[in-house]
Design an enzyme around this catalytic site. Structure first.
Site, PDB file in Angstrom:
ATOM      1  N   ASP A 100       0.843  -1.205   0.000  1.00  0.00           N
ATOM      2  CA  ASP A 100       0.000   0.000   0.000  1.00  0.00           C
ATOM      3  C   ASP A 100       0.875   1.251   0.000  1.00  0.00           C
ATOM      4  O   ASP A 100       0.591   2.224  -0.695  1.00  0.00           O
ATOM      5  CB  ASP A 100      -0.872   0.050   1.247  1.00  0.00           C
ATOM      6  CG  ASP A 100      -1.780  -1.147   1.414  1.00  0.00           C
ATOM      7  OD1 ASP A 100      -1.280  -2.215   1.815  1.00  0.00           O
ATOM      8  OD2 ASP A 100      -2.983  -1.013   1.120  1.00  0.00           O
ATOM      9  N   ASP A 158      -0.725  -3.979  -4.496  1.00  0.00           N
ATOM     10  CA  ASP A 158      -1.459  -2.707  -4.519  1.00  0.00           C
ATOM     11  C   ASP A 158      -0.995  -1.730  -5.597  1.00  0.00           C
ATOM     12  O   ASP A 158      -1.838  -1.031  -6.191  1.00  0.00           O
ATOM     13  CB  ASP A 158      -1.401  -2.053  -3.136  1.00  0.00           C
ATOM     14  CG  ASP A 158      -2.057  -2.927  -2.083  1.00  0.00           C
ATOM     15  OD1 ASP A 158      -1.665  -2.857  -0.917  1.00  0.00           O
ATOM     16  OD2 ASP A 158      -2.962  -3.715  -2.446  1.00  0.00           O
TER      17      ASP A 158
HETATM   18  O1  RIB Z   1      -3.521 -10.092  -0.744  1.00  0.00           O
HETATM   19  C1  RIB Z   1      -2.734  -8.946  -0.906  1.00  0.00           C
HETATM   20  C2  RIB Z   1      -3.420  -7.745  -0.327  1.00  0.00           C
HETATM   21  O2  RIB Z   1      -3.582  -7.924   1.079  1.00  0.00           O
HETATM   22  C3  RIB Z   1      -2.595  -6.454  -0.478  1.00  0.00           C
HETATM   23  O3  RIB Z   1      -3.467  -5.371  -0.578  1.00  0.00           O
HETATM   24  C4  RIB Z   1      -1.837  -6.380   0.807  1.00  0.00           C
HETATM   25  O4  RIB Z   1      -1.478  -5.040   1.156  1.00  0.00           O
HETATM   26  C5  RIB Z   1      -2.865  -6.891   1.779  1.00  0.00           C
HETATM   27  O5  RIB Z   1      -3.739  -5.824   2.087  1.00  0.00           O
HETATM   28 CA    CA Z   2      -3.264  -3.516   1.006  1.00  0.00          CA
END
Ligand code: RIB
Ligand code: CA
Length: 311
Positions: A16, A241
């Site tokens: 993120d 992300d």
């Molecule tokens: O499965 C991956 C997702 O889950 C990503 O967004 C990571 O940041 C977690 O939130």
């Molecule tokens: Ca995430």
């Protein structure tokens, strides 16, 4: 060139954090707000992490904390991936600005209501905030251009054999979003597991020579540990992300197919699955653009250019 108005809802989390950096460095997106949700870590930690990353890159959008837990389930977090802080690894100073006093849902609602153009939502965590907003204010759908989300998988899962983490944390919220009728772009594991970054490319970010390049490299160093150690058999780190943000910036680097997709909210072994009707058995209208592949080189270059634009 007109910038694309977006709101990013996230649960920082290493990927993120990189997604936020790419979004602000791209110069293509007009980020109206950054809202946070619980997921990778607890809500207080994901809020603090968003504020710390934004302070570090010297960007000060409206930041607002959302729901403290999923709509009707116990919160599940992922310290094994992101560490106790949710952003373990790099040294990140404390935030230099405060979040909004308003809840994320109210901030998003105000922005949508007062905007004279439709806005794209980019959720990169569990869909709790978006699900609650749409359930409470269905009329606001006509102010949403589309939802480009990281979540789900046409095939398989990463938190259970059949479910991806973001959808699994709050399947009821995801069900509301996927049934909303708003155009959805799903950047699921099918594409994010191809959006790998390898050690030599991480070093390219470190060699950019600015503090953001160093931060991205250090985030990747830590994120890589889990994916290498976990026995995923990955040779690199999957940039989940950043795929959603990159799709908003330049969809041409991705390949997708439109399908009817619904969320499993009951299954004993399949809870949280994004069930893609490949054979169009249900005869339902397609509701999701399922992203399946990308030009990885162009993706890495898009990220690299965005980081170079920052300090
Ligand atoms: O499965 C991956 C997702 O889950 C990503 O967004 C990571 O940041 C977690 O939130
Ligand atoms: Ca995430």
């Amino acid at each position: 060139m007109r910038k694309i108005p977006v709101i990013i809802d996230c649960d920082p989390g290493h990927d993120d954090a990189i997604a936020l950096i790419i979004a602000f460095g791209s110069g293509v997106l007009d980020i109206k707000a950054v809202t946070t949700c619980a997921g990778n870590q607890t809500p207080d930690k994901t809020l603090n992490n968003a504020l710390r990353v934004l302070s570090f890159i010297e960007k000060y959008p409206i930041v607002a904390q959302g729901a403290l837990e999923p709509i009707m389930r116990e919160l599940m977090i992922a310290p094994e991936v992101h560490g106790e802080s949710g952003l373990d690894g790099p040294e990140l100073p404390p935030p230099s600005f405060e979040p909004s006093q308003k809840n994320a849902g109210d901030v998003i609602l105000d922005i949508l209501r007062t905007s004279d153009e439709k806005i794209t939502l980019i959720p990169t965590g569990p869909l709790t905030n978006i699900g609650i907003l749409l359930a409470a204010h269905p009329e606001i759908k006509q102010k949403i251009e589309r939802i480009i989300l990281m979540g789900g998988a046409a095939v398989g899962g990463n938190w259970t054999p059949g479910a991806e983490f973001n959808i699994l944390v709050d399947p009821e919220a995801a069900d509301i979003v996927f049934k909303s009728g708003i155009p959805i772009v799903m950047c699921g594991l099918d594409v994010t597991h191809k959006a790998m970054i390898f050690k030599d490319e991480t070093e390219k970010f470190r060699r950019i020579g600015n503090k953001t390049g160093k931060l991205v490299a250090e985030l990747l160093d830590f994120f890589d540990l889990f994916h290498r150690k976990e026995g995923f058999g990955f040779a690199g780190a999957p940039l989940h992300d950043p795929c959603a943000v990159a799709y908003a910036i330049d969809p041409s680097i991705f390949t997708s197919v439109d399908y009817f997709v619904e969320i499993e909210t009951k299954g004993q072994h399949t809870l949280g699955a994004t069930v893609v009707d490949f054979k169009r058995k249900y005869g339902q209208k397609n509701n999701v653009t399922v992203v399946l592949d990308l030009d990885r080189e162009k993706f890495i270059n898009l990220m690299y250019s965005a980081v170079k634009n920052l300090t």
